[in-house]
Design a protein around this motif. Structure first.
Motif, PDB file in Angstrom:
ATOM      1  N   GLN A   1     -41.015  -3.495  24.158  1.00  0.00           N
ATOM      2  CA  GLN A   1     -40.838  -2.154  24.731  1.00  0.00           C
ATOM      3  C   GLN A   1     -41.952  -1.195  24.321  1.00  0.00           C
ATOM      4  O   GLN A   1     -41.709  -0.050  23.939  1.00  0.00           O
ATOM      5  N   ILE A   2     -43.165  -1.696  24.427  1.00  0.00           N
ATOM      6  CA  ILE A   2     -44.349  -0.879  24.108  1.00  0.00           C
ATOM      7  C   ILE A   2     -44.804  -0.156  25.366  1.00  0.00           C
ATOM      8  O   ILE A   2     -45.131  -0.776  26.376  1.00  0.00           O
ATOM      9  N   GLU A   3     -44.823   1.155  25.324  1.00  0.00           N
ATOM     10  CA  GLU A   3     -45.260   1.974  26.449  1.00  0.00           C
ATOM     11  C   GLU A   3     -46.467   2.813  26.039  1.00  0.00           C
ATOM     12  O   GLU A   3     -46.679   3.083  24.867  1.00  0.00           O
ATOM     13  N   GLY A   4     -47.247   3.214  27.031  1.00  0.00           N
ATOM     14  CA  GLY A   4     -48.391   4.066  26.752  1.00  0.00           C
ATOM     15  C   GLY A   4     -49.617   3.324  26.263  1.00  0.00           C
ATOM     16  O   GLY A   4     -50.612   3.941  25.893  1.00  0.00           O
ATOM     17  N   ALA A   5     -49.562   1.999  26.232  1.00  0.00           N
ATOM     18  CA  ALA A   5     -50.705   1.173  25.887  1.00  0.00           C
ATOM     19  C   ALA A   5     -50.927   0.192  27.024  1.00  0.00           C
ATOM     20  O   ALA A   5     -50.069   0.012  27.884  1.00  0.00           O
ATOM     21  N   ARG A   6     -52.073  -0.444  27.024  1.00  0.00           N
ATOM     22  CA  ARG A   6     -52.349  -1.416  28.094  1.00  0.00           C
ATOM     23  C   ARG A   6     -53.122  -2.604  27.539  1.00  0.00           C
ATOM     24  O   ARG A   6     -53.785  -2.496  26.494  1.00  0.00           O
ATOM     25  N   VAL A   7     -53.033  -3.705  28.245  1.00  0.00           N
ATOM     26  CA  VAL A   7     -53.792  -4.885  27.863  1.00  0.00           C
ATOM     27  C   VAL A   7     -55.269  -4.583  28.053  1.00  0.00           C
ATOM     28  O   VAL A   7     -55.688  -4.074  29.097  1.00  0.00           O
ATOM     29  N   ALA A   8     -56.059  -4.849  27.038  1.00  0.00           N
ATOM     30  CA  ALA A   8     -57.494  -4.579  27.110  1.00  0.00           C
ATOM     31  C   ALA A   8     -58.163  -5.513  28.119  1.00  0.00           C
ATOM     32  O   ALA A   8     -57.748  -6.670  28.274  1.00  0.00           O
ATOM     33  N   GLU A   9     -59.173  -5.019  28.779  1.00  0.00           N
ATOM     34  CA  GLU A   9     -59.899  -5.842  29.745  1.00  0.00           C
ATOM     35  C   GLU A   9     -60.895  -6.737  29.048  1.00  0.00           C
ATOM     36  O   GLU A   9     -61.315  -6.474  27.939  1.00  0.00           O
TER      37      GLU A   9
END
Length: 244
Positions: A236-244
């Motif tokens: 439930q991690i929000e506000g982050a994204r998988v790095a490209e």
């Protein structure tokens, strides 16, 4: 693929892979209620690495990224999960990032600040977690304000609310959680930095480049296969994204 016996000896010289887990960043890890066992995206990735490398994991828990880095420097750890930073890079070899998170500012509700670029002014005092990625970043970038360093990232808002400084800096998600504990604070919109989280290993060890290349291939696969995204969703991690 499992590592060769020679690389295993370098990668995990004690027979287990000693992994440093930073509990100061809730995006990366936290503790299970009841059991106290570590959980989170970094824990899942560490277990995946152990499975692929064919080596058991020995999790060691820390309250801050700075303490984790110091433990690696003194030889107590084989692998850590920290933000990429050129200062740390003197001793640490990094994989490509697996998650991108944001650094943000928190102020009192009656603060005159409305934008991030208003913070770096003479007389302002920014509370930061000592040795954190944003401490290292702000140390380089802040020209007119001053920094007040406290023991760890989770302690930033507590110290700020006790009267230290007039701005609190930290991981956006941590500040959002902290802001719910108080009624008289707000986050400034946007971010002051992007934090790329990666895996770090000791640069001074033999075969360091080969080990980093091996881990980089694993991280690339875990990102492309959806493993990292699924771990973020599961925790439930929000506000982050998988790095490209």
């Amino acid at each position: 693929m499992p590592l060769s016996p020679t690389l295993i000896q370098t990668f995990a010289p004690t027979g287990k892979l000693r992994v440093g887990i930073n509990l100061g960043n809730p995006v990366l890890a936290s503790l299970e209620l009841g059991t106290g066992a570590p959980k989170g995206v970094s824990v899942d990735i560490a277990n995946a690495i152990g499975k692929q490398a064919g080596v058991a994991i020995d999790f060691q828990l820390f309250k801050s990224a700075g303490a984790t880095v110091e433990a690696m420097k003194n030889g107590s750890l084989d692998l850590i999960f920290v933000a990429i930073d050129p200062v740390r890079g003197a001793d640490i070899s990094y994989t490509p990032p697996y998650i991108q998170i944001e650094g943000a500012y928190l102020v009192k509700s009656n603060s005159p600040f409305q934008k991030n670029d208003e913070v770096d002014r003479p007389g302002n005092e920014i509370v930061v977690g000592k040795g954190s990625a944003y401490d290292l970043f702000l140390t380089r970038e802040i020209k007119q304000a001053s920094l007040i360093r406290v023991a760890s990232s989770p302690a930033v808002v507590t110290e700020f609310m006790s009267g230290k400084g007039n701005v609190a800096a930290g991981v956006k998600q941590q500040l959002e959680v902290d802001a719910k504990r108080y009624t008289n604070v707000r986050l400034l919109p946007g971010r002051f930095m992007v934090i790329n989280q990666a895996i770090g290993t000791p640069k001074e060890r033999a075969n360091s480049a080969e080990i980093t290349s091996y881990l980089s291939a694993i991280i690339t696969n875990l990102k492309s296969s959806g493993f990292v995204a699924e771990a973020m969703k599961r925790h439930q991690i929000e506000g982050a994204r998988v790095a490209e």
